[in-house]
Scaffold this motif. Sequence first.
Motif, PDB file in Angstrom:
ATOM      1  N   SER A 107       0.825  -1.204   0.000  1.00  0.00           N
ATOM      2  CA  SER A 107       0.000   0.000   0.000  1.00  0.00           C
ATOM      3  C   SER A 107       0.861   1.257   0.000  1.00  0.00           C
ATOM      4  N   LEU A 108       0.230   2.378  -0.258  1.00  0.00           N
ATOM      5  CA  LEU A 108       0.940   3.654  -0.160  1.00  0.00           C
ATOM      6  C   LEU A 108       1.399   3.906   1.260  1.00  0.00           C
ATOM      7  N   GLN A 109       0.617   3.432   2.226  1.00  0.00           N
ATOM      8  CA  GLN A 109       1.013   3.590   3.622  1.00  0.00           C
ATOM      9  C   GLN A 109       2.330   2.867   3.899  1.00  0.00           C
ATOM     10  N   ASN A 110       2.543   1.736   3.245  1.00  0.00           N
ATOM     11  CA  ASN A 110       3.815   1.024   3.395  1.00  0.00           C
ATOM     12  C   ASN A 110       4.987   1.895   2.953  1.00  0.00           C
ATOM     13  N   LEU A 111       4.788   2.637   1.849  1.00  0.00           N
ATOM     14  CA  LEU A 111       5.848   3.536   1.372  1.00  0.00           C
ATOM     15  C   LEU A 111       6.127   4.638   2.380  1.00  0.00           C
ATOM     16  N   VAL A 112       5.072   5.207   2.928  1.00  0.00           N
ATOM     17  CA  VAL A 112       5.229   6.276   3.928  1.00  0.00           C
ATOM     18  C   VAL A 112       5.936   5.739   5.163  1.00  0.00           C
ATOM     19  N   ASP A 113       5.492   4.573   5.635  1.00  0.00           N
ATOM     20  CA  ASP A 113       6.089   3.978   6.833  1.00  0.00           C
ATOM     21  C   ASP A 113       7.564   3.646   6.638  1.00  0.00           C
ATOM     22  N   ALA A 114       7.957   3.352   5.394  1.00  0.00           N
ATOM     23  CA  ALA A 114       9.353   3.008   5.108  1.00  0.00           C
ATOM     24  C   ALA A 114      10.219   4.253   4.892  1.00  0.00           C
ATOM     25  N   GLY A 115       9.647   5.421   5.066  1.00  0.00           N
ATOM     26  CA  GLY A 115      10.430   6.646   4.924  1.00  0.00           C
ATOM     27  C   GLY A 115      10.110   7.464   3.687  1.00  0.00           C
ATOM     28  N   GLY A 116       9.165   7.004   2.898  1.00  0.00           N
ATOM     29  CA  GLY A 116       8.754   7.769   1.730  1.00  0.00           C
ATOM     30  C   GLY A 116       9.678   7.575   0.535  1.00  0.00           C
ATOM     31  N   ILE A 117       9.468   8.395  -0.478  1.00  0.00           N
ATOM     32  CA  ILE A 117      10.259   8.350  -1.709  1.00  0.00           C
ATOM     33  C   ILE A 117      10.772   9.748  -1.975  1.00  0.00           C
ATOM     34  N   ALA A 118      12.067   9.857  -2.208  1.00  0.00           N
ATOM     35  CA  ALA A 118      12.686  11.166  -2.416  1.00  0.00           C
ATOM     36  C   ALA A 118      12.610  11.624  -3.875  1.00  0.00           C
ATOM     37  N   GLU A 120      11.238  12.913  -7.005  1.00  0.00           N
ATOM     38  CA  GLU A 120      10.018  13.658  -7.333  1.00  0.00           C
ATOM     39  C   GLU A 120       9.292  13.071  -8.538  1.00  0.00           C
ATOM     40  N   ARG A 121      10.033  12.512  -9.495  1.00  0.00           N
ATOM     41  CA  ARG A 121       9.387  11.913 -10.686  1.00  0.00           C
ATOM     42  C   ARG A 121       8.583  10.674 -10.300  1.00  0.00           C
ATOM     43  N   VAL A 122       9.108   9.888  -9.370  1.00  0.00           N
ATOM     44  CA  VAL A 122       8.385   8.701  -8.906  1.00  0.00           C
ATOM     45  C   VAL A 122       7.124   9.131  -8.164  1.00  0.00           C
ATOM     46  N   LEU A 123       7.248  10.133  -7.310  1.00  0.00           N
ATOM     47  CA  LEU A 123       6.080  10.648  -6.583  1.00  0.00           C
ATOM     48  C   LEU A 123       5.022  11.184  -7.540  1.00  0.00           C
ATOM     49  N   ALA A 124       5.467  11.880  -8.579  1.00  0.00           N
ATOM     50  CA  ALA A 124       4.532  12.414  -9.574  1.00  0.00           C
ATOM     51  C   ALA A 124       3.790  11.283 -10.279  1.00  0.00           C
ATOM     52  N   ASN A 125       4.499  10.207 -10.618  1.00  0.00           N
ATOM     53  CA  ASN A 125       3.873   9.076 -11.292  1.00  0.00           C
ATOM     54  C   ASN A 125       2.879   8.364 -10.370  1.00  0.00           C
ATOM     55  N   ILE A 126       3.253   8.180  -9.104  1.00  0.00           N
ATOM     56  CA  ILE A 126       2.338   7.562  -8.146  1.00  0.00           C
ATOM     57  C   ILE A 126       1.075   8.407  -8.007  1.00  0.00           C
ATOM     58  N   SER A 127       1.258   9.720  -7.897  1.00  0.00           N
ATOM     59  CA  SER A 127       0.105  10.626  -7.783  1.00  0.00           C
ATOM     60  C   SER A 127      -0.785  10.532  -9.005  1.00  0.00           C
ATOM     61  N   LYS A 128      -0.179  10.501 -10.167  1.00  0.00           N
ATOM     62  CA  LYS A 128      -0.943  10.412 -11.420  1.00  0.00           C
ATOM     63  C   LYS A 128      -1.766   9.125 -11.452  1.00  0.00           C
ATOM     64  N   GLN A 129      -1.132   7.991 -11.097  1.00  0.00           N
ATOM     65  CA  GLN A 129      -1.838   6.709 -11.126  1.00  0.00           C
ATOM     66  C   GLN A 129      -2.998   6.687 -10.134  1.00  0.00           C
ATOM     67  N   CYS A 130      -2.785   7.248  -8.945  1.00  0.00           N
ATOM     68  CA  CYS A 130      -3.857   7.320  -7.941  1.00  0.00           C
ATOM     69  C   CYS A 130      -5.016   8.167  -8.447  1.00  0.00           C
ATOM     70  N   LEU A 131      -4.695   9.305  -9.029  1.00  0.00           N
ATOM     71  CA  LEU A 131      -5.742  10.201  -9.523  1.00  0.00           C
ATOM     72  C   LEU A 131      -6.509   9.594 -10.689  1.00  0.00           C
ATOM     73  N   LEU A 132      -5.820   8.870 -11.573  1.00  0.00           N
ATOM     74  CA  LEU A 132      -6.519   8.181 -12.667  1.00  0.00           C
ATOM     75  C   LEU A 132      -7.500   7.148 -12.113  1.00  0.00           C
ATOM     76  N   GLY A 133      -7.058   6.392 -11.119  1.00  0.00           N
ATOM     77  CA  GLY A 133      -7.945   5.401 -10.503  1.00  0.00           C
ATOM     78  C   GLY A 133      -9.136   6.047  -9.822  1.00  0.00           C
ATOM     79  N   LEU A 134      -8.894   7.131  -9.087  1.00  0.00           N
ATOM     80  CA  LEU A 134      -9.995   7.836  -8.412  1.00  0.00           C
ATOM     81  C   LEU A 134     -10.961   8.446  -9.422  1.00  0.00           C
TER      82      LEU A 134
END
Length: 147
Positions: A107-118, A120-134
């Motif tokens: 889950s995304l919570q797993n990523l946050v709990d592991a310290g996140g992702i530094a 920015e391109r990966v974060l942008a892609n994750i955000s895009k995929q989440c927004l497409l699903g929503l």
Amino acid sequence: MLHPKSPFLRERLALLYKLGSGSCGAIFKAIDFLNFRPLAVKFIHVTNKNKRKQLVQELIALHDIPQNTGSSVDDDGSNQILGFIDAFSNIQDETVGLVVEYMDYGSLQNLVDAGGIADERVLANISKQCLLGLRFLHGKNQIHYFN
């Protein structure tokens, strides 16, 4: 009892370990011994009237989502939603098992709990995929809730 060649998914599943818990029950990683495909099984207790109502709502929502084709050519957001595989009852435990595709990165919570992702391109892609699903879910008049 495990029957690897059974036509019934319930009889071919082996639960591997617990992935987590939600408001309705527990989620387990499982394997289908017919094709060795990893799956996730969410067990929902159905003795409580509110839980039964939520189960029916989840089944309706899952049924209305097309199976993931893996195609990103004309992405409407459905590829970002886990596909519904099957459902079965377990009378002894008073639960219903919802079988969905397994998301191997957690889950995304797993990523946050592991310290996140530094990156920015990966974060942008994750955000895009989440927004497409929503967007896809909202287009089907479905909502996504967070526990």
